[in-house]
Structure formats: C-alpha cells, structure tokens
Design a protein around this motif. Structure first.
Motif, short mmCIF file in Angstrom:
data_model
loop_
_atom_site.label_atom_id
_atom_site.label_comp_id
_atom_site.label_asym_id
_atom_site.label_seq_id
_atom_site.Cartn_x
_atom_site.Cartn_y
_atom_site.Cartn_z
N ALA A 172 28.57 5.57 -65.33
CA ALA A 172 29.87 5.48 -64.64
C ALA A 172 30.99 5.24 -65.64
O ALA A 172 32.05 5.87 -65.55
N ARG A 226 31.73 8.40 -67.56
CA ARG A 226 32.41 9.41 -66.75
C ARG A 226 33.76 8.93 -66.20
O ARG A 226 34.42 9.65 -65.46
N ARG A 260 34.28 6.75 -63.90
CA ARG A 260 34.14 6.65 -62.45
C ARG A 260 33.55 5.28 -62.16
O ARG A 260 33.01 4.61 -63.03
N TRP A 267 31.07 5.24 -56.83
CA TRP A 267 31.31 6.68 -56.71
C TRP A 267 30.08 7.46 -57.16
O TRP A 267 29.65 8.41 -56.51
#
Length: 92
Positions: A21, A24, A26, A30
């Motif tokens: 995460a 990325r 994010r 998510w």
C-alpha cells in the motif's frame, strides 16, 4: 450502503499489505478492498462458466446433439481467412 467488516490477518500478511500500500501510495484498506473485489469477480465468472458447462452437459445428455472436436477445429482454423466456413451445426 457500505458497512465495516473485520478480517483477521497474521502480522506477516498485514505487513506485506501495508508495504505494498505504501509503495502504491494507497491505503491498506483500498488495497484489500480492491483485492477482494477482483477475487469475487473472478470467482463469479468461474462459477458462471461452471454452470454453463453443467447446463450444456445436461442438454447434451437429453438431446444427444453435438459438434465434434474436428468440426470445431476446422471452423476455428478458418476464422479470418477468405474461405472462412460457417459454424458447424449440431447433430446426433
């Protein structure tokens, strides 16, 4: 409407998710939601294919109608060619 759902993850998997995460940019939430959605969609497609296969088998058992592998291969091999043949008709 969305509602929270809890899931138990071991520390290693939780850390891997958080690392991905972060990479990325994010949230872990998510990433997990996206993974679950993709999994469910894939499994739904697989289940639909399984049901279609079972229905086709039942139809074949009831009617005996079929096309041979040779007929299908000939048809598929002709796709996109000048002498493209029509799809084979089912027969007994």
């Amino acid at each position: 409407m969305t509602r929270p759902t809890s899931i138990k993850l071991d520390d290693d998997l939780k850390g891997r998710i958080q690392h991905l995460a972060d990479a990325r940019q994010r949230s872990a939430h998510w990433l997990m939601r996206e993974a679950i959605e993709q999994y469910v969609e894939r499994e739904e497609r697989q289940e639909a294919f399984r049901q279609e296969t079972l229905n086709a088998w039942e139809d074949y058992q009831a009617t005996g109608l079929h096309a041979t592998a040779e007929e299908m291969e000939k048809w598929l091999a002709s796709w996109g060619k000048d002498d493209e043949v029509s799809a084979p008709r089912c027969h007994k």
